[in-house]
Design a protein around this motif. Structure first.
Motif, PDB file in Angstrom:
ATOM      1  N   GLU A  35     -48.755 -54.835  20.386  1.00 27.36           N
ATOM      2  CA  GLU A  35     -49.847 -55.221  21.279  1.00 27.36           C
ATOM      3  C   GLU A  35     -49.360 -55.854  22.580  1.00 27.36           C
ATOM      4  N   ASP A  36     -48.090 -56.267  22.615  1.00 31.19           N
ATOM      5  CA  ASP A  36     -47.470 -56.725  23.861  1.00 31.19           C
ATOM      6  C   ASP A  36     -47.022 -55.478  24.620  1.00 31.19           C
ATOM      7  N   ILE A  37     -47.924 -54.927  25.374  1.00 30.20           N
ATOM      8  CA  ILE A  37     -47.698 -53.624  25.998  1.00 30.20           C
ATOM      9  C   ILE A  37     -46.494 -53.638  26.923  1.00 30.20           C
ATOM     10  N   GLU A  38     -46.352 -54.674  27.744  1.00 29.21           N
ATOM     11  CA  GLU A  38     -45.244 -54.727  28.699  1.00 29.21           C
ATOM     12  C   GLU A  38     -43.896 -54.715  27.993  1.00 29.21           C
ATOM     13  N   ALA A  39     -43.748 -55.559  26.979  1.00 28.07           N
ATOM     14  CA  ALA A  39     -42.480 -55.635  26.248  1.00 28.07           C
ATOM     15  C   ALA A  39     -42.190 -54.340  25.495  1.00 28.07           C
ATOM     16  N   THR A  40     -43.241 -53.749  24.911  1.00 26.48           N
ATOM     17  CA  THR A  40     -43.061 -52.522  24.144  1.00 26.48           C
ATOM     18  C   THR A  40     -42.670 -51.361  25.048  1.00 26.48           C
ATOM     19  N   VAL A  41     -43.355 -51.222  26.179  1.00 29.26           N
ATOM     20  CA  VAL A  41     -43.020 -50.153  27.123  1.00 29.26           C
ATOM     21  C   VAL A  41     -41.604 -50.343  27.653  1.00 29.26           C
ATOM     22  N   GLU A  42     -41.239 -51.563  27.984  1.00 29.29           N
ATOM     23  CA  GLU A  42     -39.896 -51.837  28.490  1.00 29.29           C
ATOM     24  C   GLU A  42     -38.835 -51.398  27.491  1.00 29.29           C
ATOM     25  N   GLN A  43     -39.065 -51.704  26.220  1.00 30.26           N
ATOM     26  CA  GLN A  43     -38.080 -51.312  25.213  1.00 30.26           C
ATOM     27  C   GLN A  43     -38.044 -49.798  25.009  1.00 30.26           C
ATOM     28  N   ILE A  44     -39.200 -49.160  25.029  1.00 30.23           N
ATOM     29  CA  ILE A  44     -39.233 -47.703  24.869  1.00 30.23           C
ATOM     30  C   ILE A  44     -38.519 -47.006  26.021  1.00 30.23           C
ATOM     31  N   LEU A  45     -38.700 -47.486  27.225  1.00 31.45           N
ATOM     32  CA  LEU A  45     -38.023 -46.878  28.379  1.00 31.45           C
ATOM     33  C   LEU A  45     -36.502 -47.011  28.255  1.00 31.45           C
ATOM     34  N   LYS A  46     -36.028 -48.117  27.701  1.00 26.90           N
ATOM     35  CA  LYS A  46     -34.595 -48.274  27.450  1.00 26.90           C
ATOM     36  C   LYS A  46     -34.129 -47.274  26.398  1.00 26.90           C
ATOM     37  N   LEU A  47     -34.957 -47.073  25.382  1.00 29.20           N
ATOM     38  CA  LEU A  47     -34.617 -46.096  24.337  1.00 29.20           C
ATOM     39  C   LEU A  47     -34.591 -44.681  24.904  1.00 29.20           C
ATOM     40  N   GLU A  48     -35.564 -44.372  25.761  1.00 28.06           N
ATOM     41  CA  GLU A  48     -35.576 -43.059  26.413  1.00 28.06           C
ATOM     42  C   GLU A  48     -34.285 -42.830  27.192  1.00 28.06           C
ATOM     43  N   LYS A  49     -33.902 -43.830  27.966  1.00 29.11           N
ATOM     44  CA  LYS A  49     -32.691 -43.720  28.785  1.00 29.11           C
ATOM     45  C   LYS A  49     -31.452 -43.519  27.916  1.00 29.11           C
ATOM     46  N   ALA A  50     -31.464 -44.144  26.738  1.00 31.48           N
ATOM     47  CA  ALA A  50     -30.318 -44.010  25.827  1.00 31.48           C
ATOM     48  C   ALA A  50     -30.274 -42.657  25.140  1.00 31.48           C
ATOM     49  N   GLY A  51     -31.404 -41.925  25.138  1.00 31.14           N
ATOM     50  CA  GLY A  51     -31.423 -40.595  24.537  1.00 31.14           C
ATOM     51  C   GLY A  51     -32.323 -40.462  23.328  1.00 31.14           C
ATOM     52  N   CYS A  52     -33.240 -41.397  23.148  1.00 33.83           N
ATOM     53  CA  CYS A  52     -34.186 -41.329  22.034  1.00 33.83           C
ATOM     54  C   CYS A  52     -35.174 -40.189  22.259  1.00 33.83           C
ATOM     55  N   ASP A  53     -35.457 -39.428  21.203  1.00 33.13           N
ATOM     56  CA  ASP A  53     -36.372 -38.293  21.305  1.00 33.13           C
ATOM     57  C   ASP A  53     -37.786 -38.621  20.843  1.00 33.13           C
TER      58      ASP A  53
END
Length: 354
Positions: A35-53
């Protein structure tokens, strides 16, 4: 004979596809409050950059489910809802845009509530991942097999799959996980003979970055090498991006992914006159910037054996006494001051293929 991943059912998750011989996709899970949208999006974008599918988020409450709508607008990879106990959260997550849901039909609240979840998934053609863990195996199966066993895990998973199939739905992915590596391997061997659904593979509760990596590499390596598994997660008690780094390396080591740079380095000996350990770690971090390249990079400790040991690498550096060598395909290209070795290597990678 085990079912090869080429013959598993094709399942679409958002804009990604698994099964039927498609590339094995890497997953991870956020550890933020969804529910902490900012923190969750920030972490997902880092995962995307690392190569998460594919990324999974827990949905313990209504606020977390509703957050999916905004999160999805700001990320580029499929979003999976992780559901436990409350069937209403599964339905809400689907309504707010989940690309897949992960449930254990055994703890979702009974047959009628499971039907409601399946109905919602069916209306939007959202796949369901049926997950079973050794830690939550049903009491009757523990008694039947005299303990938690691979056979019990498989029976539990297939029973839940059959229940959903009887409801007229077969857009399914199966996950059977255990923290016992050999049990997990055996369970995957058994279930691969009994189903056409794609398998999500992982060693659950594997441990810290150190121990979890070892257990995951052994377990996933044994399973994937048998042709089993369509999507994977390396579960670590650490920064989620570490899971992606490890998963990519496991797949590259098995020849199941070609892109990305493999770093090889010598274990050091008494001839080493540079801080090779720090240099190798620095290089391993740096090459992630060039993950689009398919190369082997060598980092060697001395100029005595460096060129020979690096001959199978595309490019490498070897330390000396105050200076070092730049090596390509085993051939010495030039000498450079030791302090410039790292930067020279980085520049070579930047200009690779030009």
């Amino acid at each position: 004979m085990s079912l090869a991943r080429e013959n598993t059912k094709k399942i679409k998750i958002g804009d990604r596809v698994i099964g039927q011989g498609n590339p094995i996709l890497i997953q991870s899970m956020t550890n933020t409050k969804t529910e902490d949208i900012e923190a969750t999006v920030e972490q997902i974008l880092k995962l995307e950059k690392a190569g998460c599918d594919i990324v999974r988020c827990t949905v313990p409450n209504e606020e977390a489910a509703k957050a999916f709508q905004e999160i999805k607008k700001r990320i580029s990879i499929p979003l999976v809802a992780d559901i436990h106990f409350d069937y209403r959260m599964a339905i809400l997550a689907i309504e707010y845009g989940a690309d897949k849901i992960r449930i254990n039909p055994g703890n979702i609240g009974g047959q009628e509530k499971l039907k409601e979840v399946v109905r919602a998934a069916k209306e939007r053609e959202i796949p369901i991942r049926v997950g079973v863990n050794s830690g939550s195996l049903e009491k009757e199966l523990v008694e039947k097999y005299r303990g938690v066993t691979a056979e019990g895990l498989v029976e539990s998973a297939l029973d839940k799959v059959y229940r959903i199939e009887e409801m007229g739905y077969d857009n399914l992915v199966i996950s059977i996980k255990s923290s016992d590596v050999l049990m997990c391997v055996k369970a995957h061997e058994l279930i691969a003979d009994k189903t056409v659904y794609p398998l999500h593979v992982g060693i659950t509760e594997a441990g810290t970055v150190y121990s979890g990596n070892i257990k995951s590499a052994i377990g996933l390596g044994l399973i994937l090498e048998k042709g089993i598994g369509d999507t994977i997660r390396v579960s670590l008690s650490g920064e989620p991006t570490e899971e992606i780094r490890s998963a990519k390396l496991i797949l590259r080591t098995l020849g199941l992914r070609k892109e990305g740079i493999e770093v090889v380095s010598c274990p050091t000996c008494g001839r080493t006159k540079i801080d090779l350990i720090s240099l190798a770690n620095k290089v391993e971090q740096m090459v992630q910037e060039f993950d689009y390249l398919n190369l082997k990079v060598a980092v060697m400790g001395c100029v005595v054996n460096g060129p020979g040991e690096a001959k199978e690498a595309d490019i490498g550096i070897a330390g000396g006494n105050g200076e070092g060598l730049l090596i390509k395909k085993g051939e010495i290209i030039r000498k450079v001051p030791e302090t410039e070795l790292f930067q020279v290597l980085k520049e070579e990678l930047k200009n690779w293929g030009r």
